[in-house]
Scaffold this motif. Structure first.
Motif, PDB file in Angstrom:
ATOM      1  N   PHE A   1      -6.967  15.259  -6.117  1.00  0.00           N
ATOM      2  CA  PHE A   1      -6.720  14.138  -7.026  1.00  0.00           C
ATOM      3  C   PHE A   1      -7.286  12.841  -6.474  1.00  0.00           C
ATOM      4  CE2 PHE A   1      -4.168  10.544  -8.449  1.00  0.00           C
ATOM      5  CZ  PHE A   1      -4.218  10.692  -9.821  1.00  0.00           C
ATOM      6  N   PHE A   2      -6.949  12.502  -5.239  1.00  0.00           N
ATOM      7  CA  PHE A   2      -7.380  11.220  -4.691  1.00  0.00           C
ATOM      8  C   PHE A   2      -8.876  11.212  -4.385  1.00  0.00           C
ATOM      9  CE2 PHE A   2      -2.819  10.714  -3.862  1.00  0.00           C
ATOM     10  CZ  PHE A   2      -2.649   9.411  -4.291  1.00  0.00           C
TER      11      PHE A   2
ATOM     12  N   ILE B   1       2.773  17.050 -12.046  1.00  0.00           N
ATOM     13  CA  ILE B   1       1.631  17.964 -12.058  1.00  0.00           C
ATOM     14  C   ILE B   1       1.934  19.251 -11.304  1.00  0.00           C
ATOM     15  CG2 ILE B   1      -0.776  18.272 -11.344  1.00  0.00           C
ATOM     16  CD1 ILE B   1      -1.237  15.321 -11.765  1.00  0.00           C
ATOM     17  N   ALA B   2       2.346  19.112 -10.036  1.00  0.00           N
ATOM     18  CA  ALA B   2       2.515  20.305  -9.194  1.00  0.00           C
ATOM     19  C   ALA B   2       3.784  21.086  -9.520  1.00  0.00           C
ATOM     20  CB  ALA B   2       2.512  19.892  -7.724  1.00  0.00           C
TER      21      ALA B   2
ATOM     22  N   ALA C   1      -9.513  12.720 -13.001  1.00  0.00           N
ATOM     23  CA  ALA C   1      -8.833  13.148 -11.771  1.00  0.00           C
ATOM     24  C   ALA C   1      -7.542  13.887 -12.107  1.00  0.00           C
ATOM     25  CB  ALA C   1      -8.550  11.942 -10.879  1.00  0.00           C
ATOM     26  N   TYR C   2      -6.821  13.367 -13.101  1.00  0.00           N
ATOM     27  CA  TYR C   2      -5.579  14.007 -13.541  1.00  0.00           C
ATOM     28  C   TYR C   2      -5.852  15.381 -14.154  1.00  0.00           C
ATOM     29  CZ  TYR C   2      -1.620  14.949 -16.647  1.00  0.00           C
ATOM     30  OH  TYR C   2      -0.581  15.547 -17.320  1.00  0.00           O
ATOM     31  N   VAL C   3      -6.865  15.464 -15.027  1.00  0.00           N
ATOM     32  CA  VAL C   3      -7.158  16.730 -15.720  1.00  0.00           C
ATOM     33  C   VAL C   3      -7.578  17.812 -14.725  1.00  0.00           C
ATOM     34  CG1 VAL C   3      -8.756  17.836 -17.326  1.00  0.00           C
ATOM     35  CG2 VAL C   3      -7.708  15.655 -17.919  1.00  0.00           C
ATOM     36  N   PHE C   4      -8.470  17.469 -13.795  1.00  0.00           N
ATOM     37  CA  PHE C   4      -8.912  18.464 -12.813  1.00  0.00           C
ATOM     38  C   PHE C   4      -7.735  18.946 -11.978  1.00  0.00           C
ATOM     39  CE2 PHE C   4     -10.823  20.287  -9.111  1.00  0.00           C
ATOM     40  CZ  PHE C   4     -12.069  20.738  -9.506  1.00  0.00           C
ATOM     41  N   THR C   5      -6.852  18.031 -11.583  1.00  0.00           N
ATOM     42  CA  THR C   5      -5.720  18.400 -10.732  1.00  0.00           C
ATOM     43  C   THR C   5      -4.704  19.241 -11.490  1.00  0.00           C
ATOM     44  OG1 THR C   5      -6.025  16.311  -9.546  1.00  0.00           O
ATOM     45  CG2 THR C   5      -3.971  17.500  -9.159  1.00  0.00           C
ATOM     46  N   ILE C   6      -4.386  18.872 -12.718  1.00  0.00           N
ATOM     47  CA  ILE C   6      -3.361  19.619 -13.448  1.00  0.00           C
ATOM     48  C   ILE C   6      -3.872  21.013 -13.834  1.00  0.00           C
ATOM     49  CG2 ILE C   6      -3.935  18.807 -15.780  1.00  0.00           C
ATOM     50  CD1 ILE C   6      -0.887  18.637 -16.279  1.00  0.00           C
TER      51      ILE C   6
ATOM     52  N   LEU D   1       0.820  -1.206   0.000  1.00  0.00           N
ATOM     53  CA  LEU D   1       0.000   0.000   0.000  1.00  0.00           C
ATOM     54  C   LEU D   1       0.855   1.258   0.000  1.00  0.00           C
ATOM     55  CD1 LEU D   1      -2.777   1.337   0.178  1.00  0.00           C
ATOM     56  CD2 LEU D   1      -2.627   1.151   2.668  1.00  0.00           C
ATOM     57  N   GLN D   2       1.854   1.326   0.873  1.00  0.00           N
ATOM     58  CA  GLN D   2       2.694   2.511   0.939  1.00  0.00           C
ATOM     59  C   GLN D   2       3.472   2.719  -0.347  1.00  0.00           C
ATOM     60  OE1 GLN D   2       5.566   2.593   4.132  1.00  0.00           O
ATOM     61  NE2 GLN D   2       5.820   4.811   4.005  1.00  0.00           N
ATOM     62  N   ASN D   3       3.970   1.655  -0.929  1.00  0.00           N
ATOM     63  CA  ASN D   3       4.706   1.791  -2.189  1.00  0.00           C
ATOM     64  C   ASN D   3       3.813   2.265  -3.322  1.00  0.00           C
ATOM     65  OD1 ASN D   3       7.715   0.709  -2.245  1.00  0.00           O
ATOM     66  ND2 ASN D   3       6.607  -0.522  -0.728  1.00  0.00           N
ATOM     67  N   MET D   4       2.594   1.728  -3.407  1.00  0.00           N
ATOM     68  CA  MET D   4       1.678   2.135  -4.464  1.00  0.00           C
ATOM     69  C   MET D   4       1.271   3.595  -4.320  1.00  0.00           C
ATOM     70  SD  MET D   4      -0.809  -1.216  -4.801  1.00  0.00           S
ATOM     71  CE  MET D   4      -1.912  -0.292  -5.869  1.00  0.00           C
ATOM     72  N   LEU D   5       0.897   3.979  -3.089  1.00  0.00           N
ATOM     73  CA  LEU D   5       0.445   5.358  -2.878  1.00  0.00           C
ATOM     74  C   LEU D   5       1.589   6.346  -3.065  1.00  0.00           C
ATOM     75  CD1 LEU D   5      -1.946   4.951   0.187  1.00  0.00           C
ATOM     76  CD2 LEU D   5      -2.556   5.267  -2.209  1.00  0.00           C
ATOM     77  N   GLU D   6       2.781   5.975  -2.617  1.00  0.00           N
ATOM     78  CA  GLU D   6       3.911   6.888  -2.772  1.00  0.00           C
ATOM     79  C   GLU D   6       4.253   7.085  -4.244  1.00  0.00           C
ATOM     80  OE1 GLU D   6       8.500   6.752  -1.422  1.00  0.00           O
ATOM     81  OE2 GLU D   6       7.019   6.936   0.194  1.00  0.00           O
ATOM     82  N   THR D   7       4.074   6.049  -5.046  1.00  0.00           N
ATOM     83  CA  THR D   7       4.311   6.192  -6.480  1.00  0.00           C
ATOM     84  C   THR D   7       3.385   7.235  -7.089  1.00  0.00           C
ATOM     85  OG1 THR D   7       5.017   3.882  -6.637  1.00  0.00           O
ATOM     86  CG2 THR D   7       4.338   4.967  -8.681  1.00  0.00           C
ATOM     87  N   VAL D   8       2.104   7.172  -6.724  1.00  0.00           N
ATOM     88  CA  VAL D   8       1.134   8.139  -7.248  1.00  0.00           C
ATOM     89  C   VAL D   8       1.416   9.532  -6.705  1.00  0.00           C
ATOM     90  CG1 VAL D   8      -1.311   8.691  -7.458  1.00  0.00           C
ATOM     91  CG2 VAL D   8      -0.574   6.309  -7.475  1.00  0.00           C
ATOM     92  N   ILE D   9       1.760   9.625  -5.432  1.00  0.00           N
ATOM     93  CA  ILE D   9       2.042  10.931  -4.821  1.00  0.00           C
ATOM     94  C   ILE D   9       3.234  11.594  -5.498  1.00  0.00           C
ATOM     95  CG2 ILE D   9       2.863  12.044  -2.709  1.00  0.00           C
ATOM     96  CD1 ILE D   9       1.173  10.007  -1.152  1.00  0.00           C
ATOM     97  N   ILE D  10       4.291  10.828  -5.732  1.00  0.00           N
ATOM     98  CA  ILE D  10       5.478  11.382  -6.397  1.00  0.00           C
ATOM     99  C   ILE D  10       5.133  11.828  -7.813  1.00  0.00           C
ATOM    100  CG2 ILE D  10       7.745  10.778  -7.323  1.00  0.00           C
ATOM    101  CD1 ILE D  10       8.178   9.062  -4.842  1.00  0.00           C
TER     102      ILE D  10
END
Length: 414
Positions: free
Chosen positions: A217-218, A197-198, A354-359, A182-191
């Motif tokens: 995003f999430f 994006i940011a 989710a990507y479009v709204f965030t970017i 879980l931590q590896n998957m979420l950290e991948t998306v966060i990075i």
């Protein structure tokens, strides 16, 4: 295996559609709309509590709470609103000559019910309730299906990220490598959100606005995915939800605005004085069109996908009712494959939106918070846009070096 199950399910629907075809028409719009119940059809529907703020005949305010819409109607304090103008259960109007009146509106409403455009008012949870006895409903605070899934998405967010936050407090992921799937998957998306994006849009202010962008995003992603599970509802297919999200982006953007940002709106630089009265209103309207586009884009894309799936399923019912069970089964084969394809596309759309709204949120905030007052000369000398200058600063590259690199790259591909 899943394809076979979906095919068998579609074939099972055909005889039921033929048997019940004369009783109820398939209404795809109604199935995607919000309501004061949870839809578990064909098992049944679960009514949600009703909460009203009411003003009585004397003008005083009060709160009325009921466990369901049916209970509210059974209490006698509320009744189902009639589309013809009279509340359900009221006596028929009598004319001056003693004959019963038959308003044209009532006939029109009956036709609309038969066509499936509006719902029959027999079910309280499917109708609009109004107060009786001279009272008026000031505001309806009743929870709806989409609101329930909003809080469900918030609960999923907490279940995902609170344990992850606890690990980071212990140093897991900071002092050591991330542990667990879980931590590896979420950290991948966060990075990915941070670096792709940011950071390109916010530069050195990334850390200030990254928490908001990650939350958006999430939250949108989870709401989109919850709408794809059986008996689920897509909260982001509700215009009220997307408008609230867009308003948050609007507020953050305006609070992040610098003097340069407001100066470009109310005193556009480099524009002839005669054109400023025309350009200033356009720039001011642009402040509001950006969040408006955010809200409409997310709402329309999520709603359209569900409508396509439901209408493809509805074709089975229509063909079966019109041409018989055999034609319905044949249609079910093709419709099943088409539904599976669109459903897979919907999963992709859930991530894309989710990507479009965030970017776009990051872009709007970055444009408002960027400092351009020291970069105009560089931009003019080297033919760079403000975005080019912002990217150069974020990467620690001088604007003229960026120009040299760009020219070299263009020469290489020429």
């Amino acid at each position: 295996m899943r394809l076979a199950l979906a095919f068998l399910f579609a074939l099972a629907l055909v005889p039921a559609a033929s048997a019940a075809g004369d009783e109820e028409d398939f209404d795809a719009v109604h199935h995607t709309a919000d309501g004061n119940y949870l839809d578990f059809l064909p098992i049944g529907k679960v009514e949600l509590p009703r909460l009203f703020v009411v003003r009585d005949a004397s003008g005083s305010l009060g709160v009325r709470f009921f466990g369901s819409s049916t209970a509210a109607v059974a209490s006698g304090e509320f009744e189902i609103e009639s589309h013809g103008g009279a509340a359900h259960g009221e006596e028929e109007h009598v004319g001056d000559a003693g004959h019963e009146e038959s308003p044209v509106e009532d006939v029109a409403d009956e036709s609309l019910v038969e066509l499936g455009v509006i719902e029959d008012s027999a079910a309280p949870y499917d109708a609009h309730l109004v107060a009786t006895g001279g009272s008026d409903v000031v505001v309806d605070l009743s929870p709806t299906r989409h609101l329930v899934f909003v809080f469900l998405a918030i609960g999923v967010l907490c279940l995902l990220f609170l344990p992850m936050a606890g690990k980071y407090k212990k140093g897991i992921g900071r002092d050591t490598a991330p542990r667990g799937l879980l931590q590896n998957m979420l950290e991948t998306v966060i990075i990915y959100v941070r670096d792709e994006i940011a950071r390109p849009n916010l530069g050195e202010k990334t850390s200030k606005y990254l928490p908001y962008l990650l939350t958006v995003f999430f939250f949108i992603l989870i709401c989109n995915l919850l709408g794809l599970v059986p008996f689920g509802a897509t909260a982001t297919a509700n215009i009220s939800i997307t408008v609230v999200l867009a308003v948050f982006t609007f507020i953050v953007t305006q609070l992040a605005g610098t003097k340069d940002y407001w100066g470009h709106i109310f005193n556009p630089p480099g524009v002839p004085l005669a054109l400023k009265p025309i350009l200033i209103p356009i720039e001011f309207i642009g402040i509001f069109t950006k969040p408006f586009a955010l809200a409409i884009r997310l709402f329309a894309n999520l709603t359209a996908g569900h409508l396509v799936i439901l209408n493809l399923i509805g074709i089975i019912f229509i063909i079966s009712k019109t041409f018989g069970t055999g034609a319905g089964i044949g249609t079910g084969v093709a419709a099943t494959f088409m539904v599976l394809f669109v459903y897979a596309l919907e999963v992709l759309v859930a991530f894309i939106q989710a990507y479009v709204f965030t970017i776009l949120s990051a872009l709007f905030i970055g444009m408002a918070s960027a400092e351009h007052e020291h970069d105009h000369d560089h931009a003019e000398d080297h033919g760079l846009t403000n975005h080019d200058v912002a990217v150069a600063k974020a990467n620690g590259t001088a604007p003229h070096k960026l120009h040299e690199r760009t020219v070299g790259t263009e020469a290489t591909f020429a």
